[in-house]
Design an enzyme around this catalytic site. Structure first.
Site, mmCIF file in Angstrom:
data_model
loop_
_atom_site.group_PDB
_atom_site.id
_atom_site.type_symbol
_atom_site.label_atom_id
_atom_site.label_comp_id
_atom_site.label_asym_id
_atom_site.label_seq_id
_atom_site.Cartn_x
_atom_site.Cartn_y
_atom_site.Cartn_z
ATOM 1 C CE LYS A 1 -4.420 -1.832 1.285
ATOM 2 N NZ LYS A 1 -5.683 -1.726 1.997
ATOM 3 C CE LYS B 1 -6.093 -8.278 -1.849
ATOM 4 N NZ LYS B 1 -6.884 -8.099 -0.676
ATOM 5 C CE LYS C 1 -13.642 -4.458 0.175
ATOM 6 N NZ LYS C 1 -12.753 -3.672 1.052
#
Ligand code: ATP
Ligand code: LTN
Length: 335
Positions: A115, A197, A200
């Site tokens: 992130k 992966k 969202k």
């Protein structure tokens, strides 16, 4: 005397609409497990703000997410469904646990590194502290099990380390939680890049199938899914990542085993296979989407559920927090 049920805790961030990755890897599993455990399910809006959010959207998504969990089959009469920020004990325990967590170990967390790259302009303290808040979530409820997708493995490990450290310094205070993973579906991958992966908040929304995508969108996304140059529908995650990912999705949504799914498509081409996966997903999601819309229209019911959820959660959480405060030596007033 009836034996006490074990405690199960999990949460999902209202960062975007849910994908079938979240549904398969987490929520569907919560629904299956909810009758056998004392369950707490949170909408983790405090985790969500570690990445900048639009306030109006975050507010809307928090309610949307709670409604969606009910539409997916979470029964709020039995399970405690609540919003993380409604229970102040999460932030309070997080602060205390921060003093049992080393900066170095937080810097090494995979999600923090990922992130930080993705949001290089906003590497804030919250992003780094994310695992400690998650440890606080889990430990407040003395959870035995934490059903999550594989991406969360490291976070549950660190929650155990922190719990152990605290227990060693004082005396047993926290239950040691264990992560629960699925055999099939613990990691659903992006349709356009099956090495990643499905997420969202992925950059390209065409690689993720959202629970509120309409039938045509779902079928279109599966039609465009990346496969490989072969032609055989076979489960082989090493060499056929795209096809294997689609087989996992098909297996979960159709309720058939991977072997049975392979047999269904023996001798058939990828085109036919991808269409069938899209159709089974769209069929399964249709009633869920209808129920979701119905719940969203009933704000009074939803707020009632979340209010009672927060009260029930708070009772358990405050009990743990009081023990912690006593052990660390916080002065308490006689009442
Ligand atoms: P974001 O992209 O905003 O980081 P996310 O899609 O990773 O979000 P979370 O809210 O972080 O979703 O996770 C909710 C639950 O879904 C977690 O238990 C997580 O492990 C699980 N999960 C997320 N992505 C997948 C996936 N691709 N396959 C299986 N499980 C998943
Ligand atoms: N970080 C989690 C969401 C989450 C969570 C938790 C999961 C927040 N607190 C406690 C399990 C237990 C994620 O799924 N990304």
């Amino acid at each position: 005397m009836e034996e006490r049920k074990k405690v199960l805790y999990s949460a999902v961030q209202p960062t975007n609409d849910l994908t079938i990755g979240n549904y398969i890897g987490a929520i569907q599993n919560w629904v299956k497990l909810q009758n056998d455990y004392d369950c707490y399910f949170a909408v983790a809006n405090m985790h969500a703000i570690t990445v900048r959010q639009n306030p109006a959207e975050l507010r809307r998504r928090t309610a949307d997410m709670a409604a969606l969990l009910i539409a997916c089959g979470i029964n709020p009469e039995n399970s405690v469904l609540y919003v993380q920020s409604h229970v102040p004990a999460h932030a309070e325990l997080c602060w205390t646990l921060n003093t049992f967590t080393y900066v170095g170990e937080m810097e090494r967390m995979t999600q923090f590194k990922d992130k930080s790259k993705k949001h290089a302009d906003n590497i804030n303290m919250g992003l780094m502290d994310y695992p400690v808040l998650m440890a606080a979530d889990i430990l407040l409820y003395q959870a035995d099990y934490v059903p999550v997708g594989l991406d969360q493995r490291q976070h549950v490990e660190i929650a155990r380390d922190i719990a152990q450290r605290f227990n060693n310094v004082y005396s047993p205070t926290f239950k040691m939680p264990e992560a629960l993973f699925l055999k099939v579906g613990a990691k659903i991958c992006d349709l356009l890049d099956p090495t990643k992966k499905m997420s969202k908040s992925a950059e390209n929304p065409n690689g993720s199938v959202f629970l509120n995508d309409d039938r045509d969108t779902i079928i279109r996304k599966f039609k465009r899914a990346v496969t490989d140059s072969g032609s055989e529908v076979r489960y082989d995650p090493e060499n056929k990542a795209g096809v294997s990912n689609l087989l996992s999705i098909y297996s979960v949504f159709s309720g058939k085993s991977i072997e049975k799914a392979e047999a269904d498509f023996a001798g058939k081409g990828y085109g036919e296979f991808k269409l069938a996966v899209g159709e089974v997903v769209a069929d399964k999601l249709a009633p869920l989407q209808a129920e979701w819309q119905r719940l969203l229209a009933d704000k009074a019911y939803l707020d009632g559920v979340l209010k009672s959820g927060a009260e029930r959660a708070e009772r358990t959480a405050n009990r743990t927090l009081a023990k912690v405060y006593k052990k660390v030596g916080f002065y308490s007033l006689k009442d």
